[in-house]
Design an enzyme around this catalytic site. Structure first.
Site, PDB file in Angstrom:
ATOM      1  N   CYS A 124      32.539  48.294  32.763  1.00  0.00           N
ATOM      2  CA  CYS A 124      31.292  47.643  33.161  1.00  0.00           C
ATOM      3  C   CYS A 124      31.550  47.026  34.529  1.00  0.00           C
ATOM      4  O   CYS A 124      32.223  46.005  34.633  1.00  0.00           O
ATOM      5  CB  CYS A 124      30.887  46.567  32.156  1.00  0.00           C
ATOM      6  SG  CYS A 124      29.512  45.566  32.749  1.00  0.00           S
ATOM      7  N   CYS A 127      29.893  43.275  34.921  1.00  0.00           N
ATOM      8  CA  CYS A 127      30.459  42.059  34.322  1.00  0.00           C
ATOM      9  C   CYS A 127      31.417  42.441  33.209  1.00  0.00           C
ATOM     10  O   CYS A 127      32.548  42.814  33.466  1.00  0.00           O
ATOM     11  CB  CYS A 127      29.366  41.134  33.821  1.00  0.00           C
ATOM     12  SG  CYS A 127      28.067  41.980  32.883  1.00  0.00           S
ATOM     13  N   SER A 128      30.967  42.365  31.967  1.00  0.00           N
ATOM     14  CA  SER A 128      31.881  42.650  30.865  1.00  0.00           C
ATOM     15  C   SER A 128      31.142  43.220  29.675  1.00  0.00           C
ATOM     16  O   SER A 128      31.464  42.923  28.536  1.00  0.00           O
ATOM     17  CB  SER A 128      32.612  41.374  30.458  1.00  0.00           C
ATOM     18  OG  SER A 128      31.665  40.373  30.114  1.00  0.00           O
ATOM     19  N   CYS A 129      30.117  44.042  29.898  1.00  0.00           N
ATOM     20  CA  CYS A 129      29.364  44.642  28.803  1.00  0.00           C
ATOM     21  C   CYS A 129      30.310  45.458  27.928  1.00  0.00           C
ATOM     22  O   CYS A 129      31.079  46.278  28.421  1.00  0.00           O
ATOM     23  CB  CYS A 129      28.241  45.524  29.348  1.00  0.00           C
ATOM     24  SG  CYS A 129      27.002  44.563  30.234  1.00  0.00           S
TER      25      CYS A 129
END
Lengths: 218, 95
Positions: A124, A127-129
């Site tokens: 991702c 961000c941090s999906c």
């Protein structure tokens, strides 16, 4: 001596530390400690004001952290032994997970299958999906800016650094989880699955295999 | 009804929007192939500013050749990248 501004409600360095576009992902312990301090103070205020019960935040954190890798591993093991389930999983991950009593909290779960011809890698860049409801929290390297920027730009080099050399004839397919989908890699099964118990097979699955930075040694 | 369908070639528009638009800069202006229509979702451009009452927009998975995205990605011509693009960032690509 400089006069201290006592009217400042937030006398912490954080307020000026981020620009408007800066993601709220911090990459070092100092940053995390700062966030932890602010969180603790905020929690105290919310409890004092009666907006939050004491211990409620901890309960919520526990709820977030409870789903772990074992859910994702179970999906994979079932797909390895049941071709019909595998087809349903690839068609609609969320629906297939529901068959096993798993509630995928994210909008949709896209399952991508590794084959002798294709190796999938999830990142991702934004961000941090991550499919947290079935894999738990992502590893810190998954959130790091280094992984996020390099996985799309030079995936084979990144995989090499994970100890994975993808043969030239195999296509590397990177999935940038930038919006509403969440992704799970279906790794290639072990050479022999016949007669093996699903629970044992699930035990072979590692978190990194489900992100695509590792494969099962066959 | 989705405007685009799997297999169709599209170009990602470069709308020049700043902020939390969820369209990576590295695909803007590039041509890719629609893999899947994912459904409709609230526009992240609204959500980013706290507006949860905006119109929904279609979202698609679109696949790009890595060699198209990066000028020096030359050794592996079959490698691809798939990412999600909202409909208002897409136009049909011909040729």
């Amino acid at each position: 001596m400089a006069e201290r501004d006592t009217t400042d409600p937030c006398p912490l360095p954080l307020r000026t530390a981020y620009t408007a576009q800066e993601a709220l992902v911090v990459e070092d312990d100092a940053g995390n400690a700062e966030a932890a301090r602010i969180t603790t103070i905020l929690e105290g205020i919310l409890v004092t004001k009666g907006l939050l019960a004491k211990g409620e935040a901890d309960q919520e954190i526990e709820k977030i952290e409870t789903p772990g890798l074992h859910l994702g591993a179970r999906l994979v093991a079932r797909a390895w032994v049941d071709p019909d389930f595998k087809n349903r999983l690839l068609a609609d991950g969320k629906l297939a997970a529901a068959e096993l009593g798993m509630k995928v909290g994210e909008a949709q779960l896209v399952v991508v299958e590794n084959t002798p011809d294709v190796h999938n890698l999830i990142v991702c860049t934004l961000c941090s999906c991550y499919p947290r409801s079935i894999l738990g929290q992502p590893p810190s390297w998954y959130i790091s800016k280094t992984y996020r920027s390099r996985a799309v730009r030079e995936p084979r080099t990144v995989l090499h650094e994970f100890g994975l050399d993808i043969p030239e004839a195999v296509r590397v397919r990177v999935h940038d989880s930038n919006a509403d989908m969440r992704y799970l890699v279906l790794p290639m099964p072990p050479a022999e699955t016949v007669g093996r118990h699903e629970i044992d097979l699930a035990g072979l699955v590692s978190r990194d295999m489900l992100i695509g930075t590792a494969v099962l040694q066959r | 009804m989705p405007l685009f369908h799997a297999g169709e070639r599209i170009r990602v528009l470069d709308l020049g929007k700043a902020g939390h638009v969820r369209i990576p800069a590295y695909v803007r202006g590039h041509v890719g192939t629609v893999v899947q229509f994912c459904g409709v979702f609230l526009n992240p451009e609204d959500l980013a500013i706290g507006n949860a009452g905006g119109c929904v927009v279609g979202c698609y998975r679109v696949e790009f050749l890595q060699t198209d995205l990066w000028t020096d990605y030359s050794e592996y011509p079959d490698d691809t990248l798939v990412t999600e693009i909202y409909e208002h960032w897409m136009e049909p690509a011909h040729g």
